[in-house]
Design an enzyme around this catalytic site. Sequence first.
Site, mmCIF file in Angstrom:
data_model
loop_
_atom_site.group_PDB
_atom_site.id
_atom_site.type_symbol
_atom_site.label_atom_id
_atom_site.label_comp_id
_atom_site.label_asym_id
_atom_site.label_seq_id
_atom_site.Cartn_x
_atom_site.Cartn_y
_atom_site.Cartn_z
ATOM 1 C CD GLU A 90 4.012 26.917 -44.136
ATOM 2 O OE1 GLU A 90 3.909 26.049 -45.001
ATOM 3 O OE2 GLU A 90 5.050 27.563 -43.949
ATOM 4 C CB CYS A 103 7.415 29.282 -34.596
ATOM 5 S SG CYS A 103 7.950 30.536 -35.753
ATOM 6 C CB CYS A 110 6.080 39.257 -45.065
ATOM 7 S SG CYS A 110 6.886 40.517 -44.064
ATOM 8 C CB CYS A 114 13.909 40.088 -45.715
ATOM 9 S SG CYS A 114 13.314 41.178 -44.413
ATOM 10 C CB CYS A 117 12.632 35.995 -45.964
ATOM 11 S SG CYS A 117 11.079 35.499 -45.245
ATOM 12 C CB CYS A 328 14.828 30.922 -39.445
ATOM 13 S SG CYS A 328 14.344 31.295 -37.796
HETATM 14 FE FE1 SF4 Z 1 8.884 39.437 -43.606
HETATM 15 FE FE2 SF4 Z 1 10.541 37.431 -44.090
HETATM 16 FE FE3 SF4 Z 1 11.513 39.872 -43.623
HETATM 17 FE FE4 SF4 Z 1 10.363 38.448 -41.623
HETATM 18 S S1 SF4 Z 1 12.266 37.952 -42.728
HETATM 19 S S2 SF4 Z 1 10.044 40.614 -42.101
HETATM 20 S S3 SF4 Z 1 8.747 37.371 -42.759
HETATM 21 S S4 SF4 Z 1 10.245 39.261 -45.381
#
Ligand code: SF4
Length: 338
Positions: A90, A103, A110, A114, A117, A328
């Site tokens: 996206e 953005c 990923c 995290c 997220c 975010c």
């Molecule tokens: Fe990856 Fe999400 Fe951490 Fe960013 S916040 S590094 S997109 S897991």
Amino acid sequence: MKMRLLGKTPDELKEIAVEAGLPAFAGKQMAQWLYQKRVRSIEEITNLSKQGREALAQRYEVGLIEPIDVQTSQDGTRKYLFPHQDLDFEAVMIPDEDRRTLCVSSQAGCKMGCKFCMTGRQGFHGNLEPAQILSQYFAIEEAGELTNTVFMGMGEPLDNWVTVKRVIDILTAPWGLAWSPKRITLSTIGVLPNLKRYLDESRCHLAVSLHNPFPEEREEMMPVQKAWSVTEVVRLIKQYDFTGQRRVSFEYTIFHGWNDTPRHAEELVRLLRHLECRVNLIRFHRIPDFPYGPAQQREMEAFRVFLQEGGITATIRASRGEDIFAACGLLAGKHQEK
Ligand code: SF4
């Protein structure tokens, strides 16, 4: 499968032109057509001979990827969905008065994991290629109106540094989009070796996702902390000059009951002492199966005042596009809608 022209430099295009029987200077012309006129097909490069275009088209295509879906938020933010064989990615266009900030995603998913997220929860499905990142700029309705960009979409851009560097070069080169580096910000959780390369090899702004100044607490939510501690990240950043045109900011999402106490604010002030920077306080958007919720507005305000009194410029960042899951930490490709 045909190879993509989008993402190539004039030198690489020169070789491709010569190989197709075109004059060497056609490489430079092709760069202009690709990056300045944003052509969608080789046939549109009309100053190349018909024969040359046909020879090129046998092995190459422009490689622009069109979005398969677009959603518009009540606040005007638009989220574009691009196809990918494993996980769609996206791009989010955020309008703000006369600014149009894009953005962009640098990876499909990923691998950084995290916990707060949605992208991290999808796992890693591959680095995006230059054409896949550049399509986010070129294939959207606002392509000709963009004023700024942030590498803050899906993925960790410094985990795909070679490609991201190539895209930044195309955005800033005179033969590319000729943007000033001041229009570009890269956001990272602190992949240390490539952070050093980014700081050495570009002049663009930096944003660091910090979220907790205490290493052992940060590690609970951000596995990257085990490999590269936030302390080392800040130590590295302090070796560079941010008193001039280049800026550094720290993203701090406030979770109620995890990182919102005066103890955290105090440690943050200590960590960032003597660094010309800004802290952006971000309201957390609740996600499923996650133990913490967002902080109240007054708690965020108290945190902001604490930082400010400690000599750190801090702002509470307005959240955009929440109704279309464009804010975010909420980007997750097509899986999110399921
Ligand atoms: Fe990856 Fe999400 Fe951490 Fe960013 S916040 S590094 S997109 S897991």
